[in-house]
Scaffold this motif. Structure first.
Motif, short mmCIF file in Angstrom:
data_model
loop_
_atom_site.label_atom_id
_atom_site.label_comp_id
_atom_site.label_asym_id
_atom_site.label_seq_id
_atom_site.Cartn_x
_atom_site.Cartn_y
_atom_site.Cartn_z
N LEU A 103 24.09 9.11 3.32
CA LEU A 103 24.11 7.71 2.41
C LEU A 103 22.69 7.46 2.26
CD1 LEU A 103 25.39 5.65 0.49
CD2 LEU A 103 26.07 4.42 2.87
N ILE A 104 21.70 7.37 3.32
CA ILE A 104 20.37 6.91 3.43
C ILE A 104 19.69 7.80 2.49
CG2 ILE A 104 18.44 6.56 4.88
CD1 ILE A 104 20.43 5.74 6.82
N SER A 105 19.90 9.15 2.66
CA SER A 105 19.13 10.21 1.67
C SER A 105 19.38 9.80 0.41
CB SER A 105 19.60 11.41 2.17
OG SER A 105 18.68 12.41 1.62
N ILE A 107 20.38 6.96 -0.95
CA ILE A 107 19.58 5.75 -1.62
C ILE A 107 18.21 5.99 -1.93
CG2 ILE A 107 18.80 3.56 -0.81
CD1 ILE A 107 21.37 3.41 0.93
N GLY A 108 17.55 6.89 -0.97
CA GLY A 108 16.09 7.48 -1.34
C GLY A 108 16.07 8.23 -2.71
N MET A 109 16.98 9.17 -2.84
CA MET A 109 16.94 9.86 -4.25
C MET A 109 17.21 8.98 -5.15
SD MET A 109 16.45 12.61 -5.14
CE MET A 109 16.16 14.08 -4.60
N THR A 111 16.47 5.72 -5.53
CA THR A 111 14.95 5.08 -5.74
C THR A 111 14.24 6.08 -6.52
OG1 THR A 111 15.54 3.94 -3.59
CG2 THR A 111 13.36 3.63 -4.65
N PHE A 112 13.99 6.98 -5.85
CA PHE A 112 12.97 8.21 -6.60
C PHE A 112 13.73 8.39 -7.98
CE2 PHE A 112 12.53 12.49 -7.78
CZ PHE A 112 11.26 12.86 -7.75
#
Lengths: 303, 439
Positions: A103-105, A107-109, A111-112
């Protein structure tokens, strides 16, 4: 009454788009138990790809039917490849990691992706001249016309056809069988010779292709897209998936239609400023009181 | 050396595939840019050099990676030599001393006017993010509850100060705990119904609540003034002495020349003190039964329940305490900014704070502080890189790349170092070997 009928038509159109995105959420959640937070941004990216392809091919002077099919097909393929690469880069290594890592990954994706589009295409609204402007006049009051536009017919038809095709894939083909097997027990499926990684990758590819259809239809209906457009529709589509019962395909479509209708009717009769609040509240209320949704199976916690 | 040509050809083949993939991915989105022309009609501008640069980059990256992964390696028997952890308590004190000296040294060296930027952006701003990071670390790092709506509590604190200060006439010091309490109350109100939910659902619901809060702030014009925000609230005072030129101000009272930087230095020390307070609170709490329960809950919720821990209450305390520090940070944010508007509390803000915690290593105090310095400092540095405009053309705005890089960093961190930059955090409580325990 006329106003209600018009909003009903608009709601169903919007709901079909949400339903198409919601399938991506629900399938990925079903198969690897992860909220694919970046899916809304994949949808936004696909709308941008469709916009660029449309502008690019328009100059070639093709008839509009061929143009639509080419743009749709092109953006489906490119978006599918995007999601394939995203799964490969951001999620595949995390299968054995702690629970919140994917899930954190994601969210990063997310944002990216939204910032990638901002950087490459600029932060402003991109609007195209309206396409397919013909409408059918359904009923006519002295002050209010109830219309059904060709676009809306196209959107609902395309959604229905795709859903039927997709339903067939999941229920009748070996791929669908492998998917359902991985959903129930990935380890056992792997022991019985199902290539789990490949099945998951294909799930992402199919989800992205459906999101690309949604992106194209969104562009067609509203004629405008911007780089932050992934977030709110993404959350609403996730709401649709949860409302319908996460993991269930008919549920996703049903939830999408419900969210679309609630949103348009709420905007019409209560306050259009707070129409997003309605969708977000439904998300919270559903998760708190009815976490298995309308058509979902109750979630059993395994020790 | 016979494997060398085949490795090269394999690298070449894989790199070609990578270049092809980049070519398809980037096809319309990198190769063209849609921009409105003079008639406000969208037209395409081709950017083939950029497009081919990216394809070449994809090729080169994959080529190097394949060669690197396939390099001949001698197998080393890696014995995990358990190094005893070196305790360096003086390091923390040294850090605090440096932080206290920093604004004074900068002002003394550069003079009051050029020091403004250094004290404000690189001092107060970074410390605010450190405070926020340490606050969120209680919720995410210690208790393992992913909170995607942290900016909502931040907003509650900021708006509480901006609304209550003119209304009640109370000073900053009396309102500071009130802001924290209100945010904590919000945390409890939001947290109470949702704590039964599983981790990822909980995260999404906190996100939904944060968006609802933001939309209410935007639309409830009568109270919040919508997008414009609030700005008519009193500024920070030195225990009643305002930072204004003239005989009644702080500077006249202490016989100093008036300088705007004095106010910021004071604010800096306030933020520093509160950040250190947050740090001490979470370090001390970690040793108490409550903190141990948090960490146990993070590792295995079912086991906790089986052992008879009241998971709902434990989660609620973590949620409320994290929200409390966000409220305090919000109050300080209002004082620093002088204006409070909904655009400061978007999902991007929550994502930035979460990135600080995730990059720092969930649970590590040092890591979070380091990550805050890196993320805020790097984004400020990006703003300074204006000379790149000469290379990439006038459309190039380096500051736009901030969130893009933050997102990439989150993905990379989860993939390669899921425990964060500072990943060697000792467990707070450890079982002793049998021999030692028997003594």
């Amino acid at each position: 009454m006329e106003v209600f009928l018009q909003q009903l038509i608009n709601g169903v159109t919007l709901g079909s788009i949400y339903g198409l995105i919601a399938i991506g959420y629900t399938m990925v959640y079903g198969i690897i138990g992860m909220v694919n937070f970046a899916h809304g941004d994949v949808f936004m990216l696909s709308a941008f790809i469709a916009l660029l392809l449309l502008l690019l091919m328009k100059s070639a002077g093709l008839p509009s039917g061929v143009l639509f099919i080419l743009v749709l097909f092109g953006s489906m393929c490119i978006t599918a490849l995007w999601n394939f690469v995203i799964e490969r880069v951001a999620y595949r290594r995390l299968r054995g990691s702690f629970r919140l890592a994917p899930l954190i990954s994601a969210i990063g994706m997310s944002t990216f992706l939204s910032n990638f589009v901002t950087v490459t295409q600029g932060p402003n609204n991109k609007s195209i001249p309206p396409l397919l402007e013909k409408v059918i006049l359904l009923t006519h009051d002295n002050s209010y016309d109830v219309t059904l536009s060709y676009k809306q017919i196209l959107i609902v038809t395309v959604t229905a056809v795709l859903l039927a095709a997709f339903w067939f894939v999941v229920q009748k083909t070996p791929l669908g069988r492998a998917q359902r097997a991985c959903e129930q027990d990935a380890k056992m499926a792997a022991l019985l010779g199902v290539d789990v990684d490949r099945t998951i990758a294909l799930t992402f590819v199919i989800g992205a292709a459906l999101a690309a259809v949604a992106g194209f239809l969104f562009l067609l209906q509203y004629g405008v897209v911007k780089s932050t457009d992934g977030f709110v529709p993404g959350v609403k589509a996730f709401t649709a998936a949860v409302l319908g019962g996460i993991g269930s395909l008919p549920g996703a479509v049903l939830g999408g239609l419900a969210i679309g209708l609630i949103e348009t009717l709420w905007g019409q009769y209560f306050s259009s400023d707070y129409k997003d609040v309605a969708a977000f509240s439904i998300l919270a209320v559903t998760l708190i009181f009815m976490p298995s949704g309308l058509l979902g199976r109750p979630d059993v916690e395994k020790v | 050396m016979s494997a060398q040509p085949s490795l090269l050809s394999r690298a070449f083949r894989e790199a070609s595939v990578a270049a092809l993939v980049v070519a398809v991915l980037g096809f319309p989105i990198l190769a063209y840019r849609a921009a409105p022309d003079f008639n406000n009609v969208l037209t395409l501008r081709a950017r083939w050099p950029l497009y081919f640069t990216f394809c070449a980059l994809g090729f080169a990256l994959r080529f190097v990676l394949t060669l690197w992964n396939g390099r001949p390696r001698t197998l080393k028997a890696e014995v995990a030599a358990a190094k005893p952890a070196v305790k360096r308590p003086w390091l923390a004190w040294l850090g605090v001393a440096a932080l206290i000296a920093y604004p004074l040294a900068v002002t003394a060296l550069l003079g009051p006017r050029p020091a403004l930027k250094w004290v404000d952006t690189f001092g107060v701003q970074i410390l605010l993010y450190v405070l926020l990071g340490w606050g969120l670390n209680i919720t995410v790092g210690l208790a393992g509850l992913l909170d995607l709506g942290y900016a909502a509590f931040y907003a509650v604190g900021a708006y509480a100060y901006a609304l209550l200060a003119p209304l009640t006439g109370l000073s900053f010091w009396s309102l500071l705990p009130v802001c924290g309490m209100l945010a904590a109350l919000w945390g409890v109100c939001i947290g109470f119904p949702i704590l039964r939910l599983r981790g990822d659902y909980l995260a999404i619901v906190t996100l939904a609540f944060a968006e609802i809060v933001r939309m209410v702030l935007i639309n409830w014009d009568v109270v919040t003034h919508g997008e414009q925000g609030l700005f008519n609230f009193p500024h920070i005072t030195f225990f009643g002495l305002p930072f204004i030129p003239g005989p009644r101000g702080f500077d006249a009272h202490f016989g100093l020349h008036f300088a705007a930087v004095h106010k910021l230095i004071f604010l800096y020390f306030v933020v520093l003190a509160l950040a250190l307070l947050a740090n001490v609170v979470s370090i001390r709490l970690r040793r108490l039964p409550l903190g141990r329960a948090w960490e146990a809950l993070r590792e295995d919720e079912i086991a906790c329940r089986a052992l008879g821990l009241d998971t709902a209450n434990i989660k609620l305390t973590a949620f409320a305490l994290g929200a409390f520090f966000a409220g305090i940070a919000g109050c300080l944010f209002a004082l620093r900014q002088g204006v409070v508007s909904p655009s400061s509390f978007t999902f991007n803000e929550s994502a930035t704070i979460l990135a600080i915690v995730v990059l720092g290593g969930r649970g590590s105090q040092w890591g979070v502080a380091l990550a805050a310095v890196l993320i805020v400092g790097a984004s400020e540095l990006l703003r300074q890189l204006n000379f790149l405009k000469m290379v990439f053309g006038p459309d190039f705005d380096p500051a736009q790349y901030r969130m893009l890089l933050v997102g990439l960093a989150m993905v990379a961190m989860m993939n390669f170092r899921p425990r964060g930059i500072v990943s060697a955090r000792e467990p707070t409580i450890k079982l002793l070997p049998v021999a030692e325990a028997a003594e």
